[in-house]
Design an enzyme around this catalytic site. Structure first.
Site, short mmCIF file in Angstrom:
data_model
loop_
_atom_site.label_atom_id
_atom_site.label_comp_id
_atom_site.label_asym_id
_atom_site.label_seq_id
_atom_site.Cartn_x
_atom_site.Cartn_y
_atom_site.Cartn_z
N CYS A 75 144.70 35.27 91.11
CA CYS A 75 143.96 34.76 90.10
C CYS A 75 144.61 34.45 88.87
CB CYS A 75 142.42 36.16 90.00
SG CYS A 75 141.35 37.07 91.25
N HIS A 84 140.04 35.59 82.64
CA HIS A 84 140.38 35.66 83.98
C HIS A 84 139.09 36.45 84.25
CE1 HIS A 84 139.77 35.62 88.47
NE2 HIS A 84 140.42 36.80 88.05
N ASN A 128 133.24 34.25 90.09
CA ASN A 128 135.40 34.67 89.87
C ASN A 128 135.75 33.78 91.28
OD1 ASN A 128 137.81 35.35 90.38
ND2 ASN A 128 137.31 37.79 91.02
N1 ACO Z 1 125.14 45.30 95.22
C1 ACO Z 1 124.59 46.91 95.30
N2 ACO Z 1 125.11 47.70 95.22
C2 ACO Z 1 126.45 47.64 95.40
C3 ACO Z 1 126.86 46.44 94.98
C4 ACO Z 1 126.54 45.28 95.24
N3 ACO Z 1 126.72 44.12 95.46
N4 ACO Z 1 127.94 46.81 95.59
C5 ACO Z 1 128.11 47.79 95.49
N5 ACO Z 1 127.21 48.23 95.17
C6 ACO Z 1 126.63 49.75 94.96
C7 ACO Z 1 128.16 50.78 95.78
O1 ACO Z 1 127.62 50.74 97.56
C8 ACO Z 1 128.00 52.96 94.69
O2 ACO Z 1 126.49 53.03 95.50
P1 ACO Z 1 126.74 54.23 95.83
O3 ACO Z 1 127.33 55.19 94.51
O4 ACO Z 1 125.59 55.06 96.90
O5 ACO Z 1 128.40 54.96 96.32
C9 ACO Z 1 127.01 51.79 93.33
O6 ACO Z 1 126.66 50.64 94.27
C10 ACO Z 1 128.44 51.69 92.61
O7 ACO Z 1 129.69 50.88 93.03
P2 ACO Z 1 130.53 50.96 92.99
O8 ACO Z 1 132.45 50.75 93.09
O9 ACO Z 1 131.85 52.29 91.52
O10 ACO Z 1 130.37 50.19 90.91
P3 ACO Z 1 131.20 49.35 89.82
O11 ACO Z 1 130.79 49.58 88.81
O12 ACO Z 1 132.63 49.85 90.24
O13 ACO Z 1 131.68 48.29 90.05
C11 ACO Z 1 132.55 46.27 90.71
C12 ACO Z 1 132.16 47.78 91.65
C13 ACO Z 1 131.94 45.06 90.49
C14 ACO Z 1 133.05 45.57 92.19
C15 ACO Z 1 134.41 46.71 89.83
O14 ACO Z 1 134.50 47.74 90.07
C16 ACO Z 1 134.96 45.38 89.67
O15 ACO Z 1 134.70 44.51 89.28
N6 ACO Z 1 136.37 45.35 90.18
C17 ACO Z 1 136.76 44.93 90.23
C18 ACO Z 1 136.79 43.53 90.70
C19 ACO Z 1 137.85 42.71 90.45
O16 ACO Z 1 138.45 42.03 89.54
N7 ACO Z 1 138.56 41.80 91.65
C20 ACO Z 1 139.68 40.39 90.78
C21 ACO Z 1 139.38 40.50 92.30
S1 ACO Z 1 140.22 38.84 92.30
C22 ACO Z 1 140.97 38.32 93.49
O17 ACO Z 1 142.53 38.13 92.85
C23 ACO Z 1 140.51 37.82 94.63
#
Ligand code: ACO
Length: 312
Positions: A112, A237, A267
Site C-alpha cells: 500500500c 492511505h 482499501n
Molecule cells: N464482520 C463482523 N465481525 C467481524 C468482522 C466482520 N467483517 N471481522 C472481524 N469481526 C469480529 C472478530 O471476529 C472479532 O470478534 P470476537 O471479538 O468475537 O473475536 C470482533 O469482530 C473484533 O475483531 P477485531 O479484530 O478486534 O476488530 P478491530 O476493531 O481490530 O477491526 C480491522 C479489525 C478492521 C481489520 C482492524 O484491525 C484494521 O483495520 N486493521 C488494519 C488493517 C489494515 O490497515 N490493513 C492494511 C492492509 S493493506 C495491504 O498492504 C494489502
C-alpha cells in the site's frame, strides 16, 4: 526546480459491491463494517479486467490530463502487488499498449505504500534531468487474492488504478519533501499466504499504522520547513477510517481537510492514495499552492510520505 504532478487519471471498475451485498456472502453486517472501517462500498473488477487493463486506462487518462503524448514518457513505474503475472511487468504491458516507445518500464513492490515509493523514485530521475516525464501508476486487483470466506479481510479491499504524470513544475511547487521507510521484521503481520490469499494480523497492522502515519506526516511537514498549522489537505492511505482519524488528529486538522474516499472504494492498496487524490481534485478540495500531505503504509512493512505544494 522540483518534480511535481502535472496530470492525473484513474480507473474505477464499474461493479459496486456494497456492505449489504457482503452480508449475503458471509457472517458480517453493514453496521460492523461501517463503524470499524469506514467502508460502505467498494468497486470490484470483472473477471476479464486484469490489473494491466486498469493500469492502462488510468495511464491514458493521466497522459491526456497532462497534455503530453506517450512518446514523451521516459519511464513507467507501476506499483502493484497483484500484477497479471510475475513477469513481464505490468509496466511493460502498458508501455506497449500506450505506445510509449521511448520509455523504460518496471514494476515496484511496496504494497500500500507503493504509490508513495513510486512518486519518490520518479522525483529523483526528474530532478537529475534523466527524464522529462515519468508515468507512475498504483494499481491493484486485490479481489483475485482475497479469501472471500475470511470476513476479517474480505470486507476491507477493492480494485482500481490511479496514475500520475510527473514533470518539472514552477519554483516552490511540486514534491518538496519526503520520507520512506521499511521494517521487514513485521512481514509476518501482512502477507500473501501459501494459498495465495491475503493474510493479516489486523490488530498489529492497526497499531503500526497508527504510530507510523502520524509520525511520517509530521516528519515531512517539518522537513519541508512548515508546521502542521500550514497543512491544507491530508490524503492518508485509505485503509481504515480509525487509522486515518488518528493521523488527522495528530496534525490537528478539521475533518473536512482529510480525504475519506475509503467510504466508496475500500482499501485499494497501491491505488488508494492516488485514487483519493483524483477524487478530491474532482470534489474541488485541492487548489493551487495548497500544502498537501500524502502518507501511506503497507505490507513489508513499508511506509512513506510526501509534502506537495500543489500546482504545475
Ligand atoms: N464482520 C463482523 N465481525 C467481524 C468482522 C466482520 N467483517 N471481522 C472481524 N469481526 C469480529 C472478530 O471476529 C472479532 O470478534 P470476537 O471479538 O468475537 O473475536 C470482533 O469482530 C473484533 O475483531 P477485531 O479484530 O478486534 O476488530 P478491530 O476493531 O481490530 O477491526 C480491522 C479489525 C478492521 C481489520 C482492524 O484491525 C484494521 O483495520 N486493521 C488494519 C488493517 C489494515 O490497515 N490493513 C492494511 C492492509 S493493506 C495491504 O498492504 C494489502
Amino acid at each position: 526546480m522540483n518534480a511535481g504532478i502535472i496530470g492525473v487519471g484513474r480507473c474505477v471498475p464499474e461493479k459496486v459491491v456494497t456492505n449489504f451485498d457482503l452480508e449475503k456472502m458471509m457472517d458480517t453486517s453493514d453496521e460492523w463494517i461501517r463503524t470499524r472501517t469506514g467502508i460502505e462500498e467498494r468497486h470490484i473488477a470483472e473477471d476479464d479486467q486484469d490489473t494491466s487493463d486498469m493500469a492502462f486506462e488510468a495511464a491514458e487518462n493521466a497522459l491526456k490530463d497532462a497534455g503530453i503524448t506517450a512518446e514523451q514518457v521516459g519511464l513507467i513505474l507501476v506499483a502493484t502487488v497483484t500484477p497479471d503475472q510475475p513477469f513481464p511487468s505490468v509496466a511493460c504491458m502498458i508501455q506497449d499498449r500506450l505506445g510509449a516507445t521511448n520509455a523504460a518500464a518496471m514494476d515496484l513492490s511496496a504494497a500500500c505504500a507503493g504509490y508513495i515509493y513510486g512518486l519518490i523514485t520518479a522525483k529523483q530521475f526528474i530532478e537529475n534531468n534523466a527524464y522529462d516525464y515519468i508515468l507512475v501508476v498504483g494499481v491493484e486487483k486485490l479481489s483475485k487474492i482475497v479469501d472471500w470466506s475470511d470476513r476479517n479481510t474480505a470486507v476491507l479491499f477493492g480494485d482500481g488504478a490511479a496514475a500520475v504524470v510527473l514533470g518539472k513544475v514552477s519554483d516552490g511547487r511540486g514534491i518538496i519533501s519526503y520520507e520512506l521507510g521499511s521494517d521487514g521484521s513485521g512481514a509476518k503481520y501482512l502477507y500473501q499466504n501459501e494459498n495465495d490469499h491475503i493474510a493479516m494480523n489486523g490488530r498489529e497492522v492497526f497499531k503500526f499504522a497508527v504510530r507510523q502515519m502520524g509520525q511520517s506526516a509530521l516528519n515531512v511537514i517539518e522537513k519541508a520547513g512548515y508546521t502542521k498549522n500550514d497543512v491544507d489537505y491530508l490524503i492518508p492511505h485509505q485503509a481504515n477510517i480509525r487509522i486515518m482519524e488518528s493521523a488527522r488528529q495528530r496534525l490537528d486538522l478539521p475533518p473536512e481537510k482529510m480525504s475519506t474516499a475509503i467510504k466508496k472504494y475500500g482499501n485499494t492498496s497501491a491505488a488508494s492514495i492516488g485514487n483519493a487524490l483524483v477524487e478530491e481534485l474532482e470534489n474541488g478540495k485541492i487548489h493551487d499552492d495548497d500544502l498537501l500531505v500524502l502518507v501511506g503504509f503497507g505490507g513489508g512493512l513499508t511506509w512513506g510520505a510526501v509534502a506537495i505544494k500543489w500546482g504545475k
